[in-house]
Design a protein around this motif. Structure first.
Motif, PDB file in Angstrom:
ATOM      1  N   ASP A 178       0.827  -1.206   0.000  1.00 27.72           N
ATOM      2  CA  ASP A 178       0.000   0.000   0.000  1.00 27.72           C
ATOM      3  C   ASP A 178       0.859   1.254   0.000  1.00 27.72           C
ATOM      4  O   ASP A 178       0.519   2.261  -0.603  1.00 27.72           O
ATOM      5  CB  ASP A 178      -0.900  -0.025   1.242  1.00 27.72           C
TER       6      ASP A 178
ATOM      7  N   GLY B  53      -7.058  -1.519  -3.929  1.00 28.21           N
ATOM      8  CA  GLY B  53      -6.385  -2.376  -4.900  1.00 28.21           C
ATOM      9  C   GLY B  53      -6.075  -3.766  -4.379  1.00 28.21           C
ATOM     10  O   GLY B  53      -5.385  -4.542  -5.038  1.00 28.21           O
ATOM     11  N   PHE B  64     -10.421   6.188 -11.374  1.00 24.81           N
ATOM     12  CA  PHE B  64      -9.727   7.172 -10.548  1.00 24.81           C
ATOM     13  C   PHE B  64      -9.388   8.331 -11.462  1.00 24.81           C
ATOM     14  O   PHE B  64      -8.653   8.162 -12.430  1.00 24.81           O
ATOM     15  CB  PHE B  64      -8.449   6.541  -9.977  1.00 24.81           C
ATOM     16  N   ILE B  69      -8.849   1.784 -13.175  1.00 26.54           N
ATOM     17  CA  ILE B  69      -7.693   1.307 -12.413  1.00 26.54           C
ATOM     18  C   ILE B  69      -7.886  -0.116 -11.895  1.00 26.54           C
ATOM     19  O   ILE B  69      -7.146  -0.565 -11.027  1.00 26.54           O
ATOM     20  CB  ILE B  69      -7.363   2.242 -11.221  1.00 26.54           C
ATOM     21  N   ILE B  72      -4.631  -2.007 -11.731  1.00 26.72           N
ATOM     22  CA  ILE B  72      -3.435  -1.366 -11.161  1.00 26.72           C
ATOM     23  C   ILE B  72      -3.215  -1.932  -9.757  1.00 26.72           C
ATOM     24  O   ILE B  72      -4.115  -1.882  -8.929  1.00 26.72           O
ATOM     25  CB  ILE B  72      -3.638   0.157 -11.066  1.00 26.72           C
ATOM     26  N   PRO B  74      -1.848  -2.297  -5.795  1.00 26.54           N
ATOM     27  CA  PRO B  74      -1.888  -1.291  -4.730  1.00 26.54           C
ATOM     28  C   PRO B  74      -0.680  -0.365  -4.723  1.00 26.54           C
ATOM     29  O   PRO B  74      -0.824   0.834  -4.494  1.00 26.54           O
ATOM     30  CB  PRO B  74      -1.899  -2.128  -3.451  1.00 26.54           C
ATOM     31  N   ARG B  77      -0.992   2.772  -6.836  1.00 24.69           N
ATOM     32  CA  ARG B  77      -2.147   3.665  -6.712  1.00 24.69           C
ATOM     33  C   ARG B  77      -1.823   4.842  -5.805  1.00 24.69           C
ATOM     34  O   ARG B  77      -1.057   4.706  -4.859  1.00 24.69           O
ATOM     35  CB  ARG B  77      -3.343   2.889  -6.135  1.00 24.69           C
ATOM     36  N   GLN B  78      -2.466   5.977  -6.094  1.00 20.27           N
ATOM     37  CA  GLN B  78      -2.237   7.172  -5.274  1.00 20.27           C
ATOM     38  C   GLN B  78      -3.174   7.175  -4.073  1.00 20.27           C
ATOM     39  O   GLN B  78      -3.822   8.170  -3.771  1.00 20.27           O
ATOM     40  CB  GLN B  78      -2.486   8.429  -6.105  1.00 20.27           C
TER      41      GLN B  78
END
Lengths: 277, 389
Positions: A178, B53, B64, B69, B72, B74, B77-78
């Motif tokens: 993350d 994600g 997004f 996404i 995509i 994790p 991702r933003q």
């Protein structure tokens, strides 16, 4: 002594009789002459056997490294598969250990011999003729000894590493991903450091029996690869009968192993706390 | 005004053939505080994990900034997450936990390899974040030496230091005691406003949702039951489930005679609702604090008090009206056995269409048991969390 302390009595007696007392007896032997007087000769004369010390630690180190290189990926893979797979894999890893240790090592002899299974196979497919040799020398080499050690002690590497990785909190891996870690970074920055305690105990459990083995080196090394275990055995049961020297050698070996393990454990100390969280 | 940032289009999810998300449509605006609220197993955590994600929906799209996404992973991702049990790295101290994302480097446009962030910048940004979460001076502590509330703050700082566009929070206050929860609620709201980023917050605690959110999404059984501001959700619940889940509600069977006239308990009442079919059966919601108690002779309805519980500010009074028990919250004490009258003003009466939830909630005959159930919610949710792993 309180009541609960009483439960420890059988263990304390056992330890005293079979661990502490023998070590003390060996210690006395190590500093005695054949006649019973005090001497340091047993230690001073040990220089003759430096090559045996060197070989023992060298082969044990290589065997430990090979076990680690095979065992870590294996444990990692196992821990990430489903529960049923893990059970089967565990069974397969333990299975050879249900057979007698000597029997296992004898089987390797018949596989590696000059006229053994592998050489017979190479002969049958014409490889030996093509190379112009009668056989490929495998038995009575350092490689054979290392192979024997790896074969016998690999489970002791896999089990501790596996049990640490399988207990890793999966949410830590998710948290790392993350925060932007690729699969490789998750491994390097989270899984590897957190599995170090398993590596430390795996290394200990492979290295210690490897360094002191005598059956593997005698059967697969065929007398050419004498190790500390063989040397000590000769002093007690063999032709070179000299129990005082044998005791001294064991003491020195023990001391070296203790030092190695202390260093190792210190290395994994910080992480051990972490896993207990 | 505010720009749409995330959109879920027709998203469905199932585990082992069991439907957990049933064709969800949802959009989330930039810089809003949105709460996914519902009981355990309603699909709120699944929704969050899809945005993070960690799960890919079986059906539907995740957008997004208008870009799909779904595929995509994790780490690209933003979006950053504050996990339910914090998931702090036990082998790192506070500083290194917060610095974790920064030490991974940053992406440079057009380059595959990440660029290293200079040590001074890492130091500066970590210290800045620790200040935001009021943990200055804790940077060298081990994670094990922190209290639950402090660990919580580290988790928030660690997620925010990457400057995500969206912060996902999965029941982040669930493990804290009541007092700390209240403090952290306002703290989180402050951080969200200060950083001006989108928070998507998952909770089963309706009070928490009402106190913090710009928008609340009430979920149950994998479906969205209602989306709205806290006021909308509380004052105009769409069905009996929402009415019961958000605050306390008496929910009665009624019949809509015409616009602005509803009948229940064989009596017609004036209300503010319209647009129902003539003689349509409806659910009538009356909030316990909206009921005015009057002497029996001047009441629209008469009932007998069967139980009184002192709650500090008010009394929870259970009143039996012809076998249907109401909860009334009042500052006046009325003893058990007393007969009282009540008056309902038109704006105290909320009308809802009948739904699958009609008849399930809103009768306080089993008042005390209901309170036990509320207590069980936290326990159930932990079980749900365990299954996720």
């Amino acid at each position: 002594m309180n009541k609960r302390g009483l439960f420890a009595v059988p263990y304390v007696i056992w330890m005293g009789l079979f661990v502490v007392a023998p070590i003390l007896i060996m210690l006395v032997y190590a500093f005695s002459t054949a006649g019973g007087g005090f001497t340091l000769d047993n230690f001073l004369g040990m220089g003759d056997y430096l090559s045996v010390f060197g070989r023992s630690f060298y082969l044990a180190l290589i065997a430990t490294l090979v076990c680690l290189l095979i065992g870590y990926p294996m444990s990692y893979w196992m821990a990430r598969e489903g529960a049923r797979f893990q059970k089967v894999a565990m069974l397969l890893i333990m299975l050879p250990m249900w057979m007698n240790f000597l029997l296992r090592t004898y089987s390797w002899m018949s596989i590696l011999e000059n006229n053994g299974l592998i050489n017979q196979f190479f002969r049958a497919i014409g490889l030996l003729d093509a190379l112009g040799v009668d056989h490929i020398q495998m038995i009575r080499t350092p490689g054979a000894v290392v192979l024997g050690m790896v074969y016998n002690y690999l489970p002791f590497m896999i089990l501790p590493i596996y049990s640490v990785i399988v207990k890793l909190d999966r949410s830590l891996l998710e948290a790392a991903a993350d925060l932007g870690a690729s699969a490789g970074q998750v491994f390097r920055k989270v899984i590897l450091p957190l599995s170090l305690p398993g590596v430390v105990s795996g290394v200990t459990m492979v290295f210690v029996p490897s360094v002191s083995t005598f059956a593997i080196s005698r059967l697969l090394g065929g007398g050419t690869q004498m190790m500390l275990g063989d040397l000590i055995e000769q002093q007690f049961l063999g032709g070179a009968y000299d129990p005082q020297l044998g005791a001294a050698i064991s003491m020195v070996m023990m001391a070296i192993v203790v030092v190695c393990m202390t260093v190792m454990n210190h290395f994994g100390e910080g992480e051990e706390q972490a896993v207990m969280l | 005004m505010s720009k749409e940032l995330i959109r879920l289009v027709n998203c469905s999810m199932a585990f082992d053939g069991e439907q957990v998300l049933d064709h969800i449509d949802l959009y989330i605006n930039d810089s809003e505080f949105l709460t996914l609220l519902g009981p355990s197993g309603c699909g709120k955590t699944t929704t969050l994990r899809i945005i993070g994600g960690f799960l890919t929906p079986l059906e539907g799209e995740v957008l997004f900034d208008g870009v799909r996404i779904n595929d995509i992973p994790p780490h690209l991702r933003q979006v950053n997450t504050v996990f339910q049990r914090y998931a702090l790295f036990p082998h790192l101290n506070v500083f290194e936990n917060v610095a974790f994302g920064l030490r991974l480097g940053r992406k440079v446009e057009g380059q595959k390899k990440k660029e290293r962030i200079p040590e001074e910048e890492i130091r500066e940004r970590v210290m800045e974040m620790l200040e935001v979460v009021s943990l200055k001076g804790f940077e060298n502590r081990r994670i094990t030496e922190l209290s639950g509330g402090q660990q919580q703050r580290v988790a928030i700082a660690r997620a925010l230091v990457n400057r995500p566009k969206v912060l996902l929070l999965d029941e982040p206050l669930g493990a804290l005691d009541l007092r700390l929860r209240k403090d952290m609620q306002s703290e989180l709201k402050r951080i969200q406003q200060q950083m001006e980023i989108t928070f998507i917050y998952v909770t089963h605690d309706q009070e928490e949702a009402l106190a913090m959110s710009d928008t609340i999404v009430v979920m149950d059984q994998g479906r969205i039951q209602q989306i709205g501001t806290p006021e909308d959700i509380y004052n105009e619940p769409k069905n009996a489930f929402v009415a019961d889940f958000i605050g306390e509600s008496n929910i009665l069977d009624g019949v809509m005679h015409e616009d602005f006239v509803v009948e229940f308990f064989n009596r017609k009442f004036k209300c503010l609702d319209k647009g129902f079919a003539p003689m349509e059966p409806v659910d009538v919601v009356i909030r316990p604090e909206d009921v005015d108690i009057v002497p029996p002779e001047s009441g629209q309805l008469r009932g007998t008090v069967t139980s009184v519980t002192f709650k500090g500010v008010h009394y929870d009074t259970i009143v039996d009206f012809k076998g249907f028990k109401w909860l009334i919250q009042t500052t006046d004490f009325h003893d058990v056995g007393e007969t009282i009258g009540i008056v309902l003003n038109p704006d105290d009466i909320h009308i809802m269409h009948k739904s699958q939830y009609s008849g399930l909630f809103g009768d306080y005959s089993s008042y005390s048991e209901e309170y036990d159930e509320i207590g069980d919610v936290a326990k159930l949710d932990e079980e749900e969390g365990a299954q996720d792993e």
